[in-house]
Design a protein around this motif. Structure first.
Motif, PDB file in Angstrom:
ATOM      1  N   UNK A  87       9.405  11.227  28.840  1.00 28.12           N
ATOM      2  CA  UNK A  87       9.453  12.683  28.824  1.00 28.12           C
ATOM      3  C   UNK A  87       9.541  13.215  27.393  1.00 28.12           C
ATOM      4  N   UNK A  88      10.269  12.510  26.527  1.00 34.32           N
ATOM      5  CA  UNK A  88      10.366  12.947  25.140  1.00 34.32           C
ATOM      6  C   UNK A  88       9.013  12.911  24.442  1.00 34.32           C
ATOM      7  N   UNK A  89       8.248  11.864  24.703  1.00 34.10           N
ATOM      8  CA  UNK A  89       6.908  11.760  24.116  1.00 34.10           C
ATOM      9  C   UNK A  89       6.018  12.901  24.597  1.00 34.10           C
ATOM     10  N   UNK A  90       6.088  13.209  25.893  1.00 36.11           N
ATOM     11  CA  UNK A  90       5.280  14.290  26.473  1.00 36.11           C
ATOM     12  C   UNK A  90       5.647  15.628  25.830  1.00 36.11           C
ATOM     13  N   UNK A  91       6.937  15.865  25.651  1.00 37.99           N
ATOM     14  CA  UNK A  91       7.377  17.091  24.984  1.00 37.99           C
ATOM     15  C   UNK A  91       6.822  17.132  23.566  1.00 37.99           C
ATOM     16  N   UNK A  92       6.787  15.975  22.912  1.00 32.82           N
ATOM     17  CA  UNK A  92       6.270  15.896  21.555  1.00 32.82           C
ATOM     18  C   UNK A  92       4.796  16.242  21.441  1.00 32.82           C
ATOM     19  N   UNK A  93       4.068  16.159  22.559  1.00 34.52           N
ATOM     20  CA  UNK A  93       2.654  16.552  22.571  1.00 34.52           C
ATOM     21  C   UNK A  93       2.492  18.063  22.730  1.00 34.52           C
ATOM     22  N   UNK A  94       3.620  18.751  22.848  1.00 30.43           N
ATOM     23  CA  UNK A  94       3.574  20.205  22.999  1.00 30.43           C
ATOM     24  C   UNK A  94       3.460  20.666  24.429  1.00 30.43           C
ATOM     25  N   UNK A  95       3.786  19.794  25.376  1.00 36.56           N
ATOM     26  CA  UNK A  95       3.670  20.169  26.787  1.00 36.56           C
ATOM     27  C   UNK A  95       4.640  21.284  27.144  1.00 36.56           C
ATOM     28  N   UNK A  96       4.131  22.289  27.815  1.00 36.15           N
ATOM     29  CA  UNK A  96       4.958  23.376  28.328  1.00 36.15           C
ATOM     30  C   UNK A  96       5.388  23.099  29.756  1.00 36.15           C
ATOM     31  N   UNK A  97       4.553  22.363  30.488  1.00 36.32           N
ATOM     32  CA  UNK A  97       4.847  22.041  31.883  1.00 36.32           C
ATOM     33  C   UNK A  97       4.745  20.534  32.076  1.00 36.32           C
ATOM     34  N   UNK A  98       5.747  19.959  32.736  1.00 35.24           N
ATOM     35  CA  UNK A  98       5.713  18.541  33.084  1.00 35.24           C
ATOM     36  C   UNK A  98       5.825  18.432  34.598  1.00 35.24           C
ATOM     37  N   UNK A  99       4.814  17.794  35.202  1.00 38.26           N
ATOM     38  CA  UNK A  99       4.890  17.553  36.644  1.00 38.26           C
ATOM     39  C   UNK A  99       5.500  16.180  36.887  1.00 38.26           C
ATOM     40  N   UNK A 100       6.506  16.145  37.754  1.00 35.04           N
ATOM     41  CA  UNK A 100       7.311  14.944  37.918  1.00 35.04           C
ATOM     42  C   UNK A 100       7.618  14.650  39.380  1.00 35.04           C
ATOM     43  N   UNK A 101       7.926  13.377  39.650  1.00 32.14           N
ATOM     44  CA  UNK A 101       8.465  12.976  40.946  1.00 32.14           C
ATOM     45  C   UNK A 101       9.980  12.819  40.872  1.00 32.14           C
ATOM     46  N   UNK A 102      10.557  13.130  39.716  1.00 36.43           N
ATOM     47  CA  UNK A 102      11.997  13.013  39.506  1.00 36.43           C
ATOM     48  C   UNK A 102      12.549  14.339  38.963  1.00 36.43           C
ATOM     49  N   UNK A 103      12.401  15.421  39.712  1.00 33.50           N
ATOM     50  CA  UNK A 103      12.743  16.746  39.166  1.00 33.50           C
ATOM     51  C   UNK A 103      14.189  16.909  38.723  1.00 33.50           C
ATOM     52  N   UNK A 104      15.138  16.418  39.513  1.00 33.67           N
ATOM     53  CA  UNK A 104      16.552  16.595  39.156  1.00 33.67           C
ATOM     54  C   UNK A 104      16.880  15.875  37.860  1.00 33.67           C
ATOM     55  N   UNK A 105      16.373  14.663  37.699  1.00 38.20           N
ATOM     56  CA  UNK A 105      16.649  13.887  36.490  1.00 38.20           C
ATOM     57  C   UNK A 105      15.935  14.470  35.277  1.00 38.20           C
ATOM     58  N   UNK A 106      14.726  14.989  35.471  1.00 36.45           N
ATOM     59  CA  UNK A 106      14.018  15.610  34.361  1.00 36.45           C
ATOM     60  C   UNK A 106      14.738  16.875  33.906  1.00 36.45           C
ATOM     61  N   UNK A 107      15.209  17.687  34.841  1.00 39.01           N
ATOM     62  CA  UNK A 107      15.960  18.897  34.481  1.00 39.01           C
ATOM     63  C   UNK A 107      17.205  18.511  33.682  1.00 39.01           C
ATOM     64  N   UNK A 108      17.898  17.477  34.132  1.00 37.91           N
ATOM     65  CA  UNK A 108      19.097  17.016  33.420  1.00 37.91           C
ATOM     66  C   UNK A 108      18.752  16.597  31.988  1.00 37.91           C
TER      67      UNK A 108
END
Length: 299
Positions: free
Chosen positions: A269-290
């Motif tokens: 997720x950190x790498x994806x954020x580093x690409x400038x992603x504004x939206x991340x689609x996930x199968x682990x929503x609670x953990x990603x929010x945390x």
């Protein structure tokens, strides 16, 4: 008694306005320039804890603070749009066959299955029921639904939810414009581009020249210099970036399981954020929010 009813009414109005403010805040966050927060998109809603594409799975997402739910559409024999990912109902329900071979009433007799393939009490919801549930609370991303673009838009118009729904397709601008140009500017449309396929840049250039989309969903199986160049090109256009962390082939190996099971969230997720992603689609929503909250990227 009258005072009690008045207080109840006022509380109801306040709650309603608060819910509407939530959806509006998410949309404004998405469209705002210079906002570094990241929005969480839950794939087929909260399918780990409720049947995928079910009302309960969507309710779970609303309660946990997810910003957007991803859903899929099919059409019944009598013309109703329902939530269903597969071409048949075999995997996710107690029934068999194609959804278009059943009326809505007939489909309601089946029950949705959970992630362990067991029958639940839940039934297949309609798109209209979903938008009524989501109205004012959460944004909606229609993935498999382009074939029903006009019918879906009519439901959004009817329910006053056009501003909180994203439609998308893996198609060039010319085709989308020819098929739905009359309503394309009335809602958010997001092109999906497979960056490691031939012609990807031509598709990007077509949208940049004629439409300037709010966001692009970018899919790539490998992390290469060419992929990096195309991601930067999209960012430079001012568009937001939507990246899937569902499995490795969608995000160059920076997926949910790497974050959770391999305990490498910064490389995922950190790498994806580093690409400038504004939206991340996930199968682990609670953990990603945390994770995002810990990093200061989510309220």
């Amino acid at each position: 008694m009258k005072r009690f009813l008045l207080v109840t009414l006022l509380l109801s109005v306040v709650w309603s306005l608060s819910a509407q403010d939530k959806a509006l805040a998410i949309r404004n966050n998405l469209l705002q320039e210079g906002n570094n927060s990241v929005l969480v998109v839950s794939h087929r809603a909260d399918w780990r804890n409720a049947p995928e594409n079910s009302l309960q799975a969507i309710r779970n997402c609303i309660e946990m603070g997810v910003d957007m739910v991803e859903i899929d559409l099919k059409k019944t024999k009598d013309g109703h749009l329902i939530l269903m990912h597969d071409k048949t109902i075999d995997r996710t329900t107690t029934g068999k066959g194609k959804p278009e071979d059943y009326t809505l009433e007939e489909l309601r007799k089946f029950r949705l299955k959970n992630g362990t393939n067991h029958r639940t009490a839940h039934t297949i919801p309609t798109f209209e029921e979903v938008m009524q549930l989501c109205k004012g609370k959460i944004m909606v991303n229609v993935d498999k639904g382009y074939d029903y673009f006009n019918e879906a838009y009519a439901i959004l118009e009817k329910n006053g939810t056009t501003r909180q729904c994203i439609m998308k397709a893996s198609l060039p601008y010319e085709r989308v414009k020819a098929e739905h140009g009359d309503i394309l500017q009335k809602m958010i449309f997001m092109p999906v581009v497979a960056l490691d396929k031939e012609g990807a840049e031509d598709i990007i250039d077509g949208y940049m020249a004629h439409m300037k989309p709010m966001a692009y969903e970018l899919v790539f199986s490998k992390d290469t210099p060419e992929i990096q160049r195309l991601i930067k090109k999209v960012r430079a256009s001012g568009a937001k970036i939507f990246i899937n962390s569902l499995w490795p082939e969608l995000c160059g190996g920076h997926d949910d399981d790497r974050a959770v099971e391999q305990q490498q969230p910064d490389e995922s997720w950190g790498w994806i954020i580093g690409q400038g992603a504004k939206l991340i689609q996930t199968d682990r929503p609670a953990l990603l929010i945390e994770y995002l909250k810990e990093k200061g990227f989510h309220n």
